[in-house]
Design a protein around this motif. Sequence first.
Motif, PDB file in Angstrom:
ATOM      1  N   GLN A  71      -3.480  -3.519   7.402  1.00 13.90           N
ATOM      2  CA  GLN A  71      -4.035  -4.027   6.146  1.00 13.90           C
ATOM      3  C   GLN A  71      -5.559  -4.012   6.159  1.00 13.90           C
ATOM      4  OE1 GLN A  71      -1.592  -4.457   3.700  1.00 13.90           O
ATOM      5  NE2 GLN A  71      -0.570  -3.643   5.524  1.00 13.90           N
ATOM      6  N   ARG A 128       0.595 -11.602   1.015  1.00  8.74           N
ATOM      7  CA  ARG A 128       1.112 -10.295   1.447  1.00  8.74           C
ATOM      8  C   ARG A 128       1.895 -10.446   2.747  1.00  8.74           C
ATOM      9  NH1 ARG A 128      -3.596  -5.866   0.802  1.00  8.74           N
ATOM     10  NH2 ARG A 128      -1.823  -4.461   1.102  1.00  8.74           N
ATOM     11  N   TRP A 135      -7.348  -1.590   7.030  1.00 11.79           N
ATOM     12  CA  TRP A 135      -7.809  -0.212   6.842  1.00 11.79           C
ATOM     13  C   TRP A 135      -8.038   0.108   5.369  1.00 11.79           C
ATOM     14  CZ3 TRP A 135      -4.288   3.333  10.367  1.00 11.79           C
ATOM     15  CH2 TRP A 135      -4.274   2.811  11.673  1.00 11.79           C
ATOM     16  N   GLN A 136      -7.949  -0.891   4.502  1.00  8.99           N
ATOM     17  CA  GLN A 136      -8.000  -0.625   3.063  1.00  8.99           C
ATOM     18  C   GLN A 136      -9.359  -0.131   2.581  1.00  8.99           C
ATOM     19  OE1 GLN A 136      -6.328  -3.914   0.715  1.00  8.99           O
ATOM     20  NE2 GLN A 136      -5.294  -4.603   2.564  1.00  8.99           N
ATOM     21  N   GLU A 137     -10.426  -0.665   3.162  1.00  9.12           N
ATOM     22  CA  GLU A 137     -11.768  -0.321   2.693  1.00  9.12           C
ATOM     23  C   GLU A 137     -12.274   0.992   3.272  1.00  9.12           C
ATOM     24  OE1 GLU A 137     -13.548  -2.087   0.399  1.00  9.12           O
ATOM     25  OE2 GLU A 137     -11.750  -3.296   0.133  1.00  9.12           O
TER      26      GLU A 137
END
Length: 201
Positions: free
Chosen positions: A67, A171, A69-71
């Motif tokens: 999670q 989440r 790694w989103q940016e």
Amino acid sequence: MNKRIADYYYIFDGRSGRSVAVERSSGKPASVIPNKELDDEMKLARYLESEQSSHVLRAFACWCARQTWQEEAPSQRCYSLWNTARAVCTRRAPVSALREVRAASDNEAVAASTIGLPRRSPEAAQLLAARGCADPDVHTAVHDAMHMSLRWAECVAPSDPETAIRMMRTRHRNALLDAINGDAPFTTKKHRERSDPDPGV
């Protein structure tokens, strides 16, 4: 209100190889505080393990780390830690491989724990989430990966960290509940043959 980085001291424990979050108000490690930040999620995780397996629990820890790694894409070190943990939960590598890959990142973990997190560095939280999912003890892996993904959410949303933390916790819970109901976004069976691309390539 959810806990934040300012509520903890972060200490690198050389014996366990963990970045230990110590609650400022009590002086106790976050993982042993009654009614701690992740108490409800850890209960769900233990129930999931009892109904399925420790491998599914490890897959959830990997999902938590991912999670962050989103940016932006993770560093090669983060990817190596995560990929080794995935290999363990899909039975393609022994647990001993986790000790080796974590030992290789000890120096970076010290800096991330003692310098990066106090400065609200998303990269520090990302690295420590990856190390979390690669802890040889699966319950520690789940706790640390969740904790550090919350810290990452806080770091990337300085204008509204409370909302970011709350959304990440939601989440986590939804993923665990989905797994208990047989529809997890991280089950090892679904992804057993899948190989994610190496971001260093």
